[in-house]
Design a protein around this motif. Sequence first.
Motif, PDB file in Angstrom:
ATOM      1  N   GLU A  70       0.835  -1.214   0.000  1.00  0.00           N
ATOM      2  CA  GLU A  70       0.000   0.000   0.000  1.00  0.00           C
ATOM      3  C   GLU A  70       0.862   1.254   0.000  1.00  0.00           C
ATOM      4  OE1 GLU A  70      -3.341   2.274   2.802  1.00  0.00           O
ATOM      5  OE2 GLU A  70      -2.661   0.247   3.298  1.00  0.00           O
ATOM      6  N   LEU A  71       1.827   1.305   0.908  1.00  0.00           N
ATOM      7  CA  LEU A  71       2.670   2.484   1.051  1.00  0.00           C
ATOM      8  C   LEU A  71       4.096   2.196   0.590  1.00  0.00           C
ATOM      9  CD1 LEU A  71       1.604   3.793   4.582  1.00  0.00           C
ATOM     10  CD2 LEU A  71       0.730   4.507   2.352  1.00  0.00           C
ATOM     11  N   LEU A  72       4.719   3.220   0.046  1.00  0.00           N
ATOM     12  CA  LEU A  72       6.133   3.178  -0.292  1.00  0.00           C
ATOM     13  C   LEU A  72       6.884   3.785   0.884  1.00  0.00           C
ATOM     14  CD1 LEU A  72       7.819   2.339  -2.828  1.00  0.00           C
ATOM     15  CD2 LEU A  72       7.775   4.744  -3.496  1.00  0.00           C
ATOM     16  N   TRP A  73       7.707   2.984   1.547  1.00  0.00           N
ATOM     17  CA  TRP A  73       8.430   3.444   2.730  1.00  0.00           C
ATOM     18  C   TRP A  73       9.848   3.850   2.350  1.00  0.00           C
ATOM     19  CZ3 TRP A  73       6.480   3.928   7.673  1.00  0.00           C
ATOM     20  CH2 TRP A  73       5.224   3.375   7.901  1.00  0.00           C
ATOM     21  N   VAL A  74      10.276   5.014   2.882  1.00  0.00           N
ATOM     22  CA  VAL A  74      11.626   5.491   2.632  1.00  0.00           C
ATOM     23  C   VAL A  74      12.270   5.853   3.964  1.00  0.00           C
ATOM     24  CG1 VAL A  74      10.801   7.856   2.187  1.00  0.00           C
ATOM     25  CG2 VAL A  74      13.059   7.170   1.379  1.00  0.00           C
ATOM     26  N   ALA A  75      13.500   5.394   4.143  1.00  0.00           N
ATOM     27  CA  ALA A  75      14.281   5.759   5.326  1.00  0.00           C
ATOM     28  C   ALA A  75      15.119   6.981   5.013  1.00  0.00           C
ATOM     29  CB  ALA A  75      15.185   4.593   5.736  1.00  0.00           C
ATOM     30  N   ASP A  76      15.297   7.831   6.007  1.00  0.00           N
ATOM     31  CA  ASP A  76      16.113   9.030   5.830  1.00  0.00           C
ATOM     32  C   ASP A  76      17.152   9.089   6.936  1.00  0.00           C
ATOM     33  OD1 ASP A  76      16.735  12.096   6.261  1.00  0.00           O
ATOM     34  OD2 ASP A  76      15.994  11.859   4.217  1.00  0.00           O
ATOM     35  N   ARG A  77      18.423   9.070   6.535  1.00  0.00           N
ATOM     36  CA  ARG A  77      19.496   9.036   7.524  1.00  0.00           C
ATOM     37  C   ARG A  77      19.607  10.332   8.313  1.00  0.00           C
ATOM     38  NH1 ARG A  77      24.510  10.835   7.485  1.00  0.00           N
ATOM     39  NH2 ARG A  77      24.664  11.137   5.233  1.00  0.00           N
ATOM     40  N   ALA A  78      19.427  11.480   7.662  1.00  0.00           N
ATOM     41  CA  ALA A  78      19.569  12.759   8.352  1.00  0.00           C
ATOM     42  C   ALA A  78      18.432  12.987   9.345  1.00  0.00           C
ATOM     43  CB  ALA A  78      19.622  13.893   7.337  1.00  0.00           C
ATOM     44  N   ALA A  79      17.191  12.726   8.919  1.00  0.00           N
ATOM     45  CA  ALA A  79      16.036  12.942   9.791  1.00  0.00           C
ATOM     46  C   ALA A  79      15.864  11.815  10.796  1.00  0.00           C
ATOM     47  CB  ALA A  79      14.774  13.067   8.942  1.00  0.00           C
ATOM     48  N   LYS A  80      16.518  10.666  10.522  1.00  0.00           N
ATOM     49  CA  LYS A  80      16.362   9.473  11.360  1.00  0.00           C
ATOM     50  C   LYS A  80      14.885   9.102  11.480  1.00  0.00           C
ATOM     51  CE  LYS A  80      20.655  10.341  13.896  1.00  0.00           C
ATOM     52  NZ  LYS A  80      21.147  11.156  12.773  1.00  0.00           N
ATOM     53  N   LYS A  81      14.247   9.076  10.303  1.00  0.00           N
ATOM     54  CA  LYS A  81      12.816   8.784  10.214  1.00  0.00           C
ATOM     55  C   LYS A  81      12.565   7.713   9.156  1.00  0.00           C
ATOM     56  CE  LYS A  81      11.196  12.400  12.742  1.00  0.00           C
ATOM     57  NZ  LYS A  81      10.285  12.292  13.907  1.00  0.00           N
ATOM     58  N   LEU A  82      11.399   7.066   9.280  1.00  0.00           N
ATOM     59  CA  LEU A  82      10.867   6.185   8.258  1.00  0.00           C
ATOM     60  C   LEU A  82       9.547   6.778   7.804  1.00  0.00           C
ATOM     61  CD1 LEU A  82      11.421   2.706  10.014  1.00  0.00           C
ATOM     62  CD2 LEU A  82      13.061   4.030   8.647  1.00  0.00           C
ATOM     63  N   TYR A  83       9.412   7.071   6.527  1.00  0.00           N
ATOM     64  CA  TYR A  83       8.216   7.722   5.998  1.00  0.00           C
ATOM     65  C   TYR A  83       7.434   6.750   5.118  1.00  0.00           C
ATOM     66  CZ  TYR A  83      10.736  12.034   7.252  1.00  0.00           C
ATOM     67  OH  TYR A  83      11.416  13.026   7.920  1.00  0.00           O
ATOM     68  N   GLY A  84       6.130   6.656   5.371  1.00  0.00           N
ATOM     69  CA  GLY A  84       5.252   5.882   4.513  1.00  0.00           C
ATOM     70  C   GLY A  84       4.549   6.814   3.533  1.00  0.00           C
ATOM     71  N   LEU A  85       4.791   6.620   2.220  1.00  0.00           N
ATOM     72  CA  LEU A  85       4.316   7.553   1.202  1.00  0.00           C
ATOM     73  C   LEU A  85       3.230   6.933   0.333  1.00  0.00           C
ATOM     74  CD1 LEU A  85       7.814   8.755  -0.145  1.00  0.00           C
ATOM     75  CD2 LEU A  85       6.575   9.571   1.886  1.00  0.00           C
ATOM     76  N   ASN A  86       2.361   7.780  -0.153  1.00  0.00           N
ATOM     77  CA  ASN A  86       1.456   7.386  -1.222  1.00  0.00           C
ATOM     78  C   ASN A  86       2.297   7.237  -2.488  1.00  0.00           C
ATOM     79  OD1 ASN A  86      -0.319   7.370  -3.433  1.00  0.00           O
ATOM     80  ND2 ASN A  86      -1.838   8.598  -2.370  1.00  0.00           N
ATOM     81  N   PRO A  87       2.383   6.028  -3.072  1.00  0.00           N
ATOM     82  CA  PRO A  87       3.278   5.851  -4.224  1.00  0.00           C
ATOM     83  C   PRO A  87       2.858   6.656  -5.443  1.00  0.00           C
ATOM     84  CG  PRO A  87       1.937   3.898  -3.885  1.00  0.00           C
ATOM     85  CD  PRO A  87       1.706   4.781  -2.702  1.00  0.00           C
ATOM     86  N   ASP A  88       1.583   7.091  -5.499  1.00  0.00           N
ATOM     87  CA  ASP A  88       1.111   7.841  -6.664  1.00  0.00           C
ATOM     88  C   ASP A  88       1.612   9.277  -6.694  1.00  0.00           C
ATOM     89  OD1 ASP A  88      -0.298   5.627  -7.572  1.00  0.00           O
ATOM     90  OD2 ASP A  88      -2.081   6.173  -6.422  1.00  0.00           O
ATOM     91  N   ASN A  89       1.776   9.886  -5.506  1.00  0.00           N
ATOM     92  CA  ASN A  89       2.125  11.309  -5.485  1.00  0.00           C
ATOM     93  C   ASN A  89       3.222  11.667  -4.483  1.00  0.00           C
ATOM     94  OD1 ASN A  89       0.744  11.226  -3.008  1.00  0.00           O
ATOM     95  ND2 ASN A  89      -1.184  11.888  -3.975  1.00  0.00           N
ATOM     96  N   GLY A  90       3.680  10.701  -3.674  1.00  0.00           N
ATOM     97  CA  GLY A  90       4.749  10.960  -2.720  1.00  0.00           C
ATOM     98  C   GLY A  90       4.317  11.631  -1.436  1.00  0.00           C
ATOM     99  N   LYS A  91       3.030  11.830  -1.223  1.00  0.00           N
ATOM    100  CA  LYS A  91       2.573  12.469   0.003  1.00  0.00           C
ATOM    101  C   LYS A  91       2.771  11.539   1.199  1.00  0.00           C
ATOM    102  CE  LYS A  91      -0.790  15.610  -2.082  1.00  0.00           C
ATOM    103  NZ  LYS A  91      -2.203  16.046  -2.129  1.00  0.00           N
TER     104      LYS A  91
END
Length: 546
Positions: free
Chosen positions: A50-71
């Motif tokens: 359902e979601l596209l997850w991206v890890a960010d080293r600087a923010a130390k976060k894991l973000y779940g995105l809408n793959p259609d628009n990146g929100k």
Amino acid sequence: MQFQYKWIWTFTLIVFFSISAQETKAWPGKIVSSYKTPGNIATGLTFDGELLWVADRAAKKLYGLNPDNGKVKKELESPAYWPMGMTWDGEALWNVDVKGGLPLSENYHGVAYRIDPKNGEVLRTVKLSVSKAQGLAWDGRYLWVADDGLNVIEQVNANDGTTIKSFPSPTLNPNGMTFDGKYLWISDRYRDEIYMVSPRDGSVIQILEAPGHYTHGLAVANGHLWAADSEADKIFKLIKSDKDRYRRYNPKKVRVTHTHEATNFGPGMLTDLDIHLAIPTDRPNQDIEGEIDYSDGMTDKPEDHWGQKTAHYEQQNIEPGSRFKAQMTVDATLYEVRYFIDPANVGDLEDVPEDIRNRYLANNEKYQFDHPIITRALETALQGETNPYWMARRLFNYLIDHMYYEMVGGWNTAPAVLERGNGSCSEYTFTYIAMCRAAGIPARYVGSVVIRGDDSSMDDVFHRWAEIYLPGYGWIPVDASRGDKKLLRDQAGSFGYLANRFVITTQSGGGSETMEWTYNSNAFWKTEPKTYVVTDHYADWKPVSE
């Protein structure tokens, strides 16, 4: 006048659709769309259905995105301080930390965390054997980890970190990784490439251009390949597969003059001289532009039983101290060509057309593929493999493992070369063709003149390699001598790829009436007794400006 306008409008439409067709041509790795990453240093990437997850080293976060628009639809704290690769095991997220879970300089030790996607709770912590863990993937049973410290790819037990399988990474800098159900996909941020890799032995099957200069995270979602790039701060949606067999790109316009000359050093007469210059034609790697220019003295253009045409020069009674020169000047546009082969889509050997089987499975004195040396090597290399692609790769790998490049003079038979363990490009080619034909894979060779360094250069060494016929894909270039390299990526770079530095002149199975076993050009002559004749052939290259 009305007719004239209609003609112009029709011509304009033809040009428009032609340009549009070129612009919309697809290939694996081509960017479909992109959007901004939520952070500044994206590392891992995965898809949970359902979601596209991206890890960010600087923010130390894991973000779940809408793959259609990146929100951003969800946001979780990373399980530790240096989050890198991510994957999804069907129920939970995984994230690997490159510094062992501590914010400590140079404390490189991989730790994988299993995470509840609802609240970020760490469900399991697994210490890994690798030092610089980067990419992470899940194959339905095991984790896969890409390590750019030891430069290995490891299959790992997700419960305790036990290494199940390990093989060398495609390059010295593996970063992102994902699994599509059949193959691993691995990125290299230094080479700006993405590799389709066999999980069986690490063989690189396809090489794609990365969409940016620091492609770290990879994922497969909705039939596409996705890549997170921390330099561009974007997530790219890429074409993963396409029906086109190959892509050609990086066009280069050149002019090459091929010369074959014969000098009579006497003391007698050179009574009869025949020179044949192999005539190049359009191929995936080259377009021949305009008419080929031949020097004076050409008599005819014979065609041998392989369909190879030559420019034939015939001269009689050449005096001692005299020289005859045959020349051919060709304008061409050269392309890099990369084939995109999925072994699962390669047909059976029974699917090879009958005329190709009859012509390119034949045996002769150069190949001798029924010789015990060849048959033993074949059995060792194939080990029961039946897929034509993997058969060809296993034979390719066998030569790499059992030979080294050396120009020792002459073109010996395939069994002699294999027993000796070294050879020139021609001898690698003859041996590979012999092994392929023995296995039932049609094979032939092509010969070329080559740009040596600068586009304005001279070549008197030339180059030859094999082409094999794979059902469903056709003829594929395979250069065993150039593929004899250490890195798996560099080996794959000679299986289904050509640089834009070759004008292929010759296509043959050997034993030509005009070219015999040579390529580019050939000469026959008759002399009076005790007469010494020397022939030389070379190619002069010039770049052609637009």
